[in-house]
Design an enzyme around this catalytic site. Structure first.
Site, PDB file in Angstrom:
ATOM      1  N   ASP A  37      -1.466   0.483  -6.962  1.00  0.00           N
ATOM      2  CA  ASP A  37      -0.554   0.827  -5.696  1.00  0.00           C
ATOM      3  C   ASP A  37      -0.571   2.367  -5.925  1.00  0.00           C
ATOM      4  O   ASP A  37      -1.159   2.929  -6.972  1.00  0.00           O
ATOM      5  CB  ASP A  37       0.749   0.423  -6.318  1.00  0.00           C
ATOM      6  CG  ASP A  37       1.946   1.147  -5.242  1.00  0.00           C
ATOM      7  OD1 ASP A  37       1.509   0.840  -4.087  1.00  0.00           O
ATOM      8  OD2 ASP A  37       2.922   1.311  -5.310  1.00  0.00           O
ATOM      9  N   LYS A  38      -0.203   2.871  -4.826  1.00  0.00           N
ATOM     10  CA  LYS A  38      -0.438   4.496  -4.793  1.00  0.00           C
ATOM     11  C   LYS A  38       0.947   5.189  -5.014  1.00  0.00           C
ATOM     12  O   LYS A  38       1.079   5.654  -6.024  1.00  0.00           O
ATOM     13  CB  LYS A  38      -0.890   4.617  -3.397  1.00  0.00           C
ATOM     14  CG  LYS A  38      -0.917   6.476  -3.260  1.00  0.00           C
ATOM     15  CD  LYS A  38      -1.274   6.621  -1.596  1.00  0.00           C
ATOM     16  CE  LYS A  38      -0.159   6.765  -0.969  1.00  0.00           C
ATOM     17  NZ  LYS A  38       1.205   7.671  -1.202  1.00  0.00           N
ATOM     18  N   LYS A  79      -1.718  -7.937  -0.789  1.00  0.00           N
ATOM     19  CA  LYS A  79      -2.040  -7.224  -2.074  1.00  0.00           C
ATOM     20  C   LYS A  79      -2.500  -8.333  -2.924  1.00  0.00           C
ATOM     21  O   LYS A  79      -3.638  -8.528  -3.633  1.00  0.00           O
ATOM     22  CB  LYS A  79      -0.976  -6.299  -2.630  1.00  0.00           C
ATOM     23  CG  LYS A  79      -0.666  -4.953  -2.017  1.00  0.00           C
ATOM     24  CD  LYS A  79       0.449  -4.348  -2.687  1.00  0.00           C
ATOM     25  CE  LYS A  79       0.734  -3.070  -2.069  1.00  0.00           C
ATOM     26  NZ  LYS A  79       1.556  -2.128  -2.790  1.00  0.00           N
ATOM     27  N   LYS A 133       4.646  18.282  16.038  1.00  0.00           N
ATOM     28  CA  LYS A 133       3.873  18.451  14.821  1.00  0.00           C
ATOM     29  C   LYS A 133       2.894  17.136  14.697  1.00  0.00           C
ATOM     30  O   LYS A 133       3.530  15.900  15.285  1.00  0.00           O
ATOM     31  CB  LYS A 133       4.762  18.512  13.548  1.00  0.00           C
ATOM     32  CG  LYS A 133       5.637  17.415  13.354  1.00  0.00           C
ATOM     33  CD  LYS A 133       6.398  17.892  12.061  1.00  0.00           C
ATOM     34  CE  LYS A 133       7.312  16.679  11.759  1.00  0.00           C
ATOM     35  NZ  LYS A 133       8.346  16.808  10.520  1.00  0.00           N
ATOM     36  N   ARG A 175      -2.132   0.052   4.327  1.00  0.00           N
ATOM     37  CA  ARG A 175      -1.133  -0.807   5.200  1.00  0.00           C
ATOM     38  C   ARG A 175      -1.156  -2.255   5.095  1.00  0.00           C
ATOM     39  O   ARG A 175      -1.331  -3.283   6.052  1.00  0.00           O
ATOM     40  CB  ARG A 175      -1.438  -0.384   6.772  1.00  0.00           C
ATOM     41  CG  ARG A 175      -1.216   0.722   7.178  1.00  0.00           C
ATOM     42  CD  ARG A 175      -1.433   0.935   8.732  1.00  0.00           C
ATOM     43  NE  ARG A 175      -0.229   0.227   9.147  1.00  0.00           N
ATOM     44  CZ  ARG A 175      -0.246  -0.088  10.542  1.00  0.00           C
ATOM     45  NH1 ARG A 175      -1.131   0.296  11.436  1.00  0.00           N
ATOM     46  NH2 ARG A 175       0.611  -0.826  10.892  1.00  0.00           N
ATOM     47  N   THR A 206      -2.178  -0.054  -0.918  1.00  0.00           N
ATOM     48  CA  THR A 206      -0.899   0.552  -0.684  1.00  0.00           C
ATOM     49  C   THR A 206      -0.716   0.251   0.866  1.00  0.00           C
ATOM     50  O   THR A 206      -1.245  -0.062   1.591  1.00  0.00           O
ATOM     51  CB  THR A 206      -1.287   2.157  -0.693  1.00  0.00           C
ATOM     52  OG1 THR A 206      -0.003   2.965  -0.396  1.00  0.00           O
ATOM     53  CG2 THR A 206      -2.391   2.762   0.456  1.00  0.00           C
ATOM     54  N   GLY A 207       0.694   0.474   1.050  1.00  0.00           N
ATOM     55  CA  GLY A 207       1.619   0.062   2.286  1.00  0.00           C
ATOM     56  C   GLY A 207       1.241   1.440   3.349  1.00  0.00           C
ATOM     57  O   GLY A 207       1.611   1.166   4.267  1.00  0.00           O
TER      58      GLY A 207
END
Length: 1154
Positions: free
Chosen positions: A396-397, A791, A563, A785, A676-677
């Site tokens: 995971d991140k 996963k 931004k 994502r 990762t999500g």
């Protein structure tokens, strides 16, 4: 199952109305929930007894344990007898209880079998109890509540339909537990309901499923029908803020909740060595059964042709027929040869596993947390040797590789770069933020990481208008909420994105303080002057838009503050925008430093333009056809002709030692994948920062990746593509410079537009093989994502298409399914709670501890267990197979050559302690050398120490040894005065000597325990000889020189092949094969065009929460922001070095080995 990472958890009041019944209104919307209907829920609650289950709706109890008082014994026996050896020994116990065929006493097998089953069962029960006790009791939902209820711990609710909140402005938002989870709720709640109203609505929705980001249903209330989607649902784990009272209806509870549907089933994990050993045990048993059959045939033939002609032998057969005698002899030989696979093997195996697990917990270099108070834990004691064979690491991140703590490092305003321009992650001097004189700012909280006095002087001296507009944009363009606490002079910020918190916090330190907001206004203090901005509209961030804008009104008119990522902002700038070229150079500089960038811009909007745009926007909002496209077109029209103000550069701070750990693991041959999500850009940023990706790594993504996977041979196409671009000719070197980057939707849509990765792998298995063949050519894979279920599907994809051992590591509940699916699951004790740790096989405090867990403990454990098993099979088989050769000289009578007690004590006492020390303490190199030479780890990945061919060679050596043990003493004692019993003692001594010499040759690491074990083993045999069936034989045999000479000569002849092979291996093999010269790693030189600028928000899938603010949603904060009084230099040192002593001592700054 409450989430353990909640902060500011305080008592709240909720009205929760639940109840259940089933009505089939639609084909796919069949789940019915009725408010205040207790009897519907009571009669349809799900119940179970043993393996029988009935009922439909789950209660609110989350069960993470496997055993119950009724199921423990049958389940554990079922699992234990999945091992072939246990079934074999159960058969031996039954046969030994039959006197007619029992050749050795029954207790020689029964007692060890009971001990092994008890130890394994109690160990599994203890692990299960620990797992269940770490989950606190969960508040049960009453089936029907119609009045205010004091309810502590709102996160115990699972999936809740959000009805109403009776607070001013209806400002209420959920707190997001993790960027990896998108927790949705209604942006437009139903009209406020009176507290005393007994609700009687009905919700019809889809069946419980694992889809976190979709929901379909409808609410029937007062004769009206209201459509429901994912934005009306609060998922389990959400914390509601800014209100003390809320109305809701529980839709899914307990095991039916969406997050638990993503957790997966608890699996019984077995190591590859155990699987190979199981096959070998089956092979050995079949061989023994075959030998017993041949000897039984010999017994029948011997009785029919020899015994019938000799009166004495004929009397011993008692008139039995040769066939019946052969039948009895067969089972007698099966029992007699059973010590070839003794139960002591499994008892010792379990003990070694437990001790290896304790070594992991005792390692002081793997203790983390405050004052090193969190030790490493081996929660599954049966997978230690698997740690030395890992080929794929899937990580995971957020919270695993990073601290989820973002630092505002630099910025560029009007072409001028402010802040230090050295690489933050390699800067040893940035241990703390340089102090600026901010005493003039009463709202300053410290921890500003942008240390440049020039910017402060310009702001206070009003020397640069663009600088002021830059900070005004930072203070306005966000969805941050504030809370004022008693005794604190500054507001506490809470943001859905860590980027926003870092940007708003930096603006506060520089004098632009965001004070408060309502649904239509913002209040900012600009250098002590309070200003109120009317919030006209907020164009929120999405992963497609990659930008966010706020349209505000002041005395100066209307302005749009924007931004976003540079690739979307730069194309929307006005013509001849000043400072564009210098800003692009700054973007390249920040990208070289692996900083995450956002472009800041503004636009002046006329009143006429606003009125026209707002009318069109209102009409588009009422349109149901092409609704999203029309809104996107209007947003794009407003966000045009922007004036570029500057660029922000944010560092997503990695955990201590992450780059060094990943670099070391890659040298050890591990393929590191990140699942990762978060967005693709965020994952790529971290990939560059943690050395998962090199600066010149080519990213295969999008259409290019799709074309490769849809080609007949992806490997050939991949190589040709690289050749045409002059990458490198060597195919392996080419793969090292590439990485796959894809998202969850892309993963399932690459082939046939499938919606489910799991179904895709089942229906199109060749797709998974093509994907893995392509991934095998690349240095790493980034999957962005992805949902928790995806996963786990990716882990399954690796397991099905490779022979590699997979390890999954994560720190949150969204990683549980992945952790359970992998061969080895590692949980980090992070900020996202204890779900990952509770479901993991190993628990660590930091990602960097993987260095010692894999390269030291894992490699040692693999070597120890592999050598231990091979040696154990050798000594027991060579010891037991002697009876085969003895059968040819005793008329195939199943007579034992050894004294009965020697058979029992040989593996329990006489040869037990040396092999135990071998399995516990053996190591070829020290821990420091293991970390300095990570290439040694590849021995386990290639299974060089334990494979089918090596085991076959071991068994052949055992067969040879058994021949030597029998025939050499037989030749010496033939036609001599020494009897059968003296020969038996001689064979016993030779067997003990050969086993001892063999273990001496195997041992590389001698300890005082190893020497003591050998001395004690010899002492037990010679000082206390047990010969109850051979009285006095030992005392008569020991003084005889012939006995000793024969035993020594036999033992030396038995181990001669092993000694010869080891000697030739030392002579012919280069002893310096593991001593590599300096390995020059590529420096982080940035070349324009080699890598893209990495710009992103650190947000999860889907849209942001800006629409909730303008629709009447706000959030009150209940805890302060993270203390930012340190810098990156506190924890990160030079490349190749870590603060802990476990790092390689001979790794230089560029990562080369000395």
């Amino acid at each position: 199952m409450p989430s353990s990472n909640l902060v500011g958890n305080r008592e709240r009041q909720f009205v929760v109305v639940i109840g259940f019944s089933l009505t089939l209104y639609l084909t796919d919307i069949t789940w019915e929930v009725r408010a205040n209907s207790r009897h519907f829920h009571k009669h349809r609650r799900r119940r179970s007894f043993l393996c029988f289950r009935w009922g439909r709706y789950a209660d609110n109890v989350v069960r993470s344990f496997k055993y119950s008082p009724l199921t423990f014994l049958p389940l554990t026996l079922y699992e234990q007898f999945q091992r072939a050896a246990n079934l074999y020994f159960l058969l031996m116990v039954v046969m030994q209880c039959v006197p007619a065929i029992s050749s050795i006493p029954w207790y020689t097998t029964t007692i060890p079998l009971v001990i092994v089953l008890s130890v394994r069962g109690l160990k599994d029960l203890a692990n299960d109890l620990v797992r269940s006790l770490t989950h606190p009791p969960i508040t049960r939902l009453s089936p029907s509540l119609s009045s205010l209820t004091n309810w502590r711990g709102f996160t115990n609710v699972n999936s809740l339909f959000f009805l109403s909140i009776p607070t001013p402005f209806s400002l209420c938002l959920p707190f997001y537990l993790s960027p990896s989870f998108l927790l949705l709720f209604a942006p437009h709640p139903t009209p406020s309901l009176p507290l005393s109203l007994p609700l009687s609505g009905i919700v019809l929705c889809e069946e419980p499923n694992s889809r976190l980001y979709t929901f379909r249903g409808e609410l029937h209330w007062r004769g009206e029908r209201h459509p429901l989607d994912s934005e009306h649902i609060l998922l389990r784990g959400t914390v509601l803020r800014n209100t003390d009272t809320a109305f809701g209806m529980a839709i899914y509870t307990g095991s039916d909740s969406k997050i638990l549907r993503n957790v997966g089933q608890l699996r019984v994990k077995r190591t590859q060595i155990e699987k190979v050993l199981n096959k070998v045990v089956i092979g050995v048993m079949l061989f023994l059964l075959l030998m017993a059959l041949l000897l039984a045939v010999g017994s029948g033939v011997f009785q029919g042709r020899v015994s019938s002609q000799i009166e004495v032998l004929s009397a011993l057969t008692r008139g039995n027929s040769p066939i019946y005698t052969a039948f009895l002899t067969y089972w007698s030989y099966v029992i007699l040869l059973s010590p070839a696979m003794p139960m002591s093997l499994y008892i010792t195996f379990e003990m070694i596993h437990v001790l290896h697990s304790l070594f992991i917990g005792w390692d002081v270099e793997m203790r983390g947390g405050v004052e090193r108070s969190i030790p490493a834990q081996a929660r599954n004691t049966s997978l230690n040797e698997e740690l030395g064979q890992v080929g794929h690491l899937l990580s995971d991140k957020t919270g695993t590789l990073t601290q989820n703590r973002l630092l505002f490092r630099q910025c560029c305003i009007a072409g001028n770069v402010y802040g230090k321009d050295e690489l933050p992650s390699l800067c040893p001097t940035s241990a703390s933020p340089q102090t600026l004189d901010l005493s003039w700012n009463p709202f300053s909280c410290g921890g500003l990481y942008l240390s440049d006095q020039r910017l402060v002087d310009k702001l206070r001296g009003q020397q640069c208008t663009q600088s002021r507009q830059f900070l005004t944009t930072l203070a306005l363009c966000h969805t941050v909420m504030t809370e004022w606490r008693n005794g604190e002079g500054a507001p506490v910020y809470q943001a859905a994105s860590p980027d926003e918190e870092a940007l708003v916090g930096a603006a506060r330190e520089l004098g632009w303080v965001f004070l408060s907001r309502t649904r239509d206004s913002l209040t900012v203090s600009e250098l002590g002057v309070k200003r109120h901005y009317q919030l006209l509209t907020l164009l929120d961030f999405t992963s497609q838009r990659r930008r966010m804008s706020v349209l505000g009104k002041t005395d100066g008119g209307l302005k749009l503050y924007c931004k976003g990522a540079d690739i979307v902002i730069l194309e929307r700038l006005q013509k001849d925008c000043p400072h564009l070229e210098s800003t692009e150079r700054a973007l390249d500089l920040f990208a070289q430093s692996c900083l995450r960038t956002l472009c800041i811009a503004e636009r002046t909007v006329s009143e006429a333009k606003w009125e026209e745009w707002s009318k069109t926007m209102a009409q588009a909002a009422m349109t149901t056809r092409n609704h999203d496209d029309m809104l996107e077109q209007l947003h794009d029209d407003m966000e045009r002709d922007l004036k570029l103000l500057g660029v922000t550069a944010i560092e997503d701070r990695l955990q201590d030692g992450v780059p060094e750990t990943i670099s070391l693991l890659r040298q050890a041959g591990l393929k590191v994948w990140v699942l990762t999500g978060d967005k693709k850009e965020t994952a790529v940023n971290i990939g560059y920062a943690c050395r998962l990706l090199d600066p010149d790594t080519r990213l295969l993504e999008g259409d290019e990746l799709r074309q490769l996977l849809q080609s007949p041979d992806p490997e050939i196409t991949f190589s040709k593509g690289k050749g045409t671009e002059l990458w490198c000719v060597d195919r392996e070197r080419a793969g090292e410079k590439s990485a796959l980057v894809l998202t969850g939707p892309e993963l399932v849509n690459i082939h046939y537009r499938s919606k489910d990765l799991e179904n895709l792998l089942i229906q199109e298995p060749e797709w998974g093989a093509r994907f893995m063949s392509l991934a095998g050519l690349c240095q790493s894979v980034l999957c962005c994502r992805v949902t928790p279920g995806q996963k786990a599907d990716v882990v399954t994809l690796v397991r099905k298409n490779t022979a590699s051992i997979t390890m999954a590591i994560g720190d949150g509940a969204n990683d549980v399914n992945m952790i359970k699916t992998a061969h080895i699951g590692v949980g980090l004790a992070g900020v996202e709670g204890g779900q990952a740790v509770q479901n993991a096989d190993y628990a660590l405090a930091k990602f960097s501890f993987l260095q010692r867990l894999l390269l030291v403990h894992g490699r040692w454990s693999y070597r120890r267990i592999a050598v231990f098993l091979r040696y154990f099979l050798y000594k027991t088989c060579s010891f037991a197979l002697v009876h085969i050769w003895f059968g040819f000289f005793n008329g195939f009578s199943a007579q034992s050559l050894y004294e009965n007690w020697f058979i029992i004590l040989y593996t329990v006492f006489y040869t037990a302690m040396p092999v135990e020390c071998l399995g516990i303490f053996e190591q070829d190199v020290s821990a420091e050398c293991s970390l300095s030479w990570p290439e040694l780890y590849k021995v386990g990945q290639r299974q060089e120490l334990f494979n089918t061919w090596l085991l076959a060679a071991t068994l052949l050596h055992a067969l040879y040894t058994s021949l030597v043990l029998f025939f050499m003493p037989l030749g010496v004692f033939y036609n001599s005065a020494l009897d059968y019993q003296t020969m038996a003692v001689t064979v016993s001594i030779a067997s003990l000597f050969s086993a001892t010499i063999e273990i001496i040759l195997l041992t590389r690491h001698w300890t005082k325990w190893s020497v003591a074990a050998m001395c004690v083993s010899f002492g037990l045999f010679f000082k206390s000889p047990v010969d109850y069936y051979f009285p006095g034989v030992s005392q008569n045999a020991f003084p005889s020189p012939v006995v000793w000479f024969t035993a020594l000569l036999t033992a030396w002849t038995a181990v001669l092949p092993s000694f010869t092979i080891r000697t030739l291996n030392i002579i012919l093999t280069n002893p310096d094969r593991h001593r590599h010269g300096p390995v020059e790693l590529q420096k982080s030189g940035f070349r324009r065009g080699d890598s893209h600028r990495r710009s992103s928000y650190a947000m999860s899938q889907g849209r942001g929460i800006g629409r909730l603010i303008t629709s009447g949603a706000s959030r009150r904060i209940t805890f302060p922001p993270v203390d930012r009084r340190g810098t990156l230099g506190d924890n990160v040192t030079l490349a190749g070095q870590t603060q802990s002593d476990d790092a390689p001592k001979n790794i230089t700054e560029n990562g080369s080995s000395k």
